[in-house]
Design an enzyme around this catalytic site. Structure first.
Site, PDB file in Angstrom:
ATOM      1  CD  GLU A  81      -4.862  -4.576   4.636  1.00 60.15           C
ATOM      2  OE1 GLU A  81      -3.654  -4.501   4.900  1.00 60.15           O
ATOM      3  OE2 GLU A  81      -5.454  -3.772   3.893  1.00 60.15           O
ATOM      4  CE  LYS A  86      -3.624  -8.343  -5.033  1.00 53.59           C
ATOM      5  NZ  LYS A  86      -3.680  -7.524  -6.260  1.00 53.59           N
ATOM      6  CB  SER A 122      -0.927   0.001   1.219  1.00 56.52           C
ATOM      7  OG  SER A 122      -1.819  -1.089   1.168  1.00 56.52           O
ATOM      8  N   GLY A 146      -5.647  -3.891  -7.599  1.00 52.18           N
ATOM      9  CA  GLY A 146      -6.666  -2.873  -7.407  1.00 52.18           C
ATOM     10  C   GLY A 146      -6.076  -1.479  -7.291  1.00 52.18           C
ATOM     11  CD  GLN A 166      -7.569  -0.449  -3.722  1.00 54.39           C
ATOM     12  OE1 GLN A 166      -8.087  -0.689  -4.812  1.00 54.39           O
ATOM     13  NE2 GLN A 166      -6.717  -1.287  -3.156  1.00 54.39           N
TER      14      GLN A 166
END
Length: 444
Positions: free
Chosen positions: A329, A426, A37, A111, A187
């Protein structure tokens, strides 16, 4: 541990992985890679800054590689340079002036790339088509498309309000006031705020929907802007005013990813052992910073010393009722712990995670039932009813956090096989190696 020049894995790459059982209590120190992030936010801000920036110890993973490739496609110069981080090189980012267009950005499964790059495409000179892996085309984008149109961006989405779509960049975005419903993803707020200083008149953003998910991620965005000289006013919890102005080029050190530390800390809880994660910040806007408090409520002991967090398991895992809206998350790993609790657990405030890489609620429930466990879907969460578990296939559903939850359950249940451990690339391509070293008691 990640080689320079890291590039995203192919979505076709799948690796069946037998989750190792912990023969004894786990005792280990685990160093985790940098925050995805923070890395991707700082890449965006560095790309828009008035001078070069250096990202120190950034994340090198599928998601960060997608972001780097997207920005390079828009004309931003990003070079790997020697650094002291053990997971890969530092990054030098040179904005190189105007963003270029007439290109295609492949967001993969990321995303943050979808939501953060879309506004930059409006600032580019030329058409920019955003697309993604087929398995990620379902992810919500309508809120961003609508918002950008309202502040002056021309977007051709074929009437589908989803990826793929084409942004017809004109080199600037008018900006101004816009109202959105960001209840499906924070987001959308962060993506607009990050680009807002470059809008002609800045941005007055209002959220009109229900509870904002993952609010700490918005705080992270506001703090990152402040570090580069942009002060965001917040008249209330659902409103932001960003002035137009220059963003400073800066050297920024990226924190470890605290949410990616979750499965390792959970290993201590589920085995009655002790795991230490060094480099744990004294203060952080990452949702994973809540782990210390959450794991304590579950029955573990936590301590902070010399910049490290240590979690020690006890003789029980408590069943709890927990609002995870600020840290959704963490749901998959906490779900895995709840499967071994001494009473039922309810996790709520997480309805929006149905729109992540997969429907995380449905995936977790179906996976646990396949192993003989019991859980039920709720409108805004999950209820887990502890039952004896057996081995079997744990489906990752293209989702890194679902995959690591299977690894946690496998510590106590022989015969658990994760069908696609490669999806952890990822955000943490080193996961299988770090997991094995943790179980061997080696510094990982």
């Amino acid at each position: 541990m990640t080689a320079p020049g890291y590039s995203p894995q192919s979505p076709a790459t799948r690796e069946l992985w037998s989750a190792p059982v912990a023969p004894d209590a786990v005792h280990a120190t685990v160093t985790v890679p940098a925050s995805k992030s923070l890395t991707n936010r700082e890449l965006i801000l560095a790309a828009l800054a008035e001078a070069p920036s250096r990202l120190i110890s950034p994340l090198h993973s599928d998601d960060s590689a997608r972001m780097i490739a997207a920005l390079q496609t828009l004309g931003v110069q990003i070079d790997e340079v020697d650094g002291e981080g053990e997971f890969g090189p530092d990054l030098e980012v040179n904005p190189n002036g105007a963003l270029t267009g007439d290109t295609v950005v492949d967001c993969g499964q990321a995303g943050t790339v979808m939501r953060f790059v879309a506004p930059l495409a409006g600032l580019s000179h030329g058409d920019v088509t955003l697309t993604a892996d087929e398995s990620a085309l379902h992810r919500p984008m309508g809120t961003m498309i609508k918002a950008l149109r309202e502040i002056g961006v021309d977007i051709d989405d074929g009437g589908n309000w989803s990826l793929p779509f084409t942004v017809r960049g004109r080199g600037h975005i008018r900006g101004g006031e816009v109202t959105i419903d960001a209840s499906t993803s924070s987001q959308f707020v962060s993506g607009l705020l990050l680009a807002a200083p470059r809008f002609d008149v800045g941005l007055h953003l209002i959220h009109s929907g229900g509870r904002l998910p993952s609010a700490p991620h918005i705080d992270m965005t506001v703090e990152a802007l402040a570090h580069r000289g942009v002060h965001v006013e917040r008249p209330n919890a659902h409103e932001w005013l960003v002035p137009a102005g220059a963003l400073r080029g800066k050297d920024i050190a990226i924190e470890p990813d605290l949410s990616n530390a979750a499965p390792f800390l959970a290993a201590a809880v589920v085995t009655g052992g002790s795991v230490t994660v060094p480099g744990w910040p004294a203060r952080s806007t990452q949702p994973g910073a809540l782990l210390s408090d959450i794991l304590t409520v579950l029955g573990a002991r936590t301590s902070r010393r010399a910049g490290a967090l240590t979690v020690t398991g006890t003789d029980r895992i408590a069943g709890i009722d927990l609002d995870l809206s600020a840290a959704s998350e963490l749901t998959p790993v906490l779900f895995a712990l709840a499967a071994f609790a001494d009473a039922p657990t309810t996790l709520h405030g997480i309805g929006h995670i149905r729109g992540h890489e997969t429907d995380r609620i449905a995936a977790l429930v179906s996976n646990l039932r396949a192993l003989g466990g019991e859980a039920e879907e709720l409108p805004d969460g999950i209820r887990i009813l502890p039952r004896p578990l057996r081995g079997g296939l744990w489906r990752a559903h293209h989702d890194h956090r679902i995959a690591t939850a299977g690894a946690v359950i496998g510590l106590r249940v022989p015969g658990v096989e994760v069908d696609d451990i490669g999806t952890t690339a990822k955000t943490m391509p080193e996961f299988p190696q770090l997991w094995q070293r943790m179980l061997q008691g080696q510094p990982a």
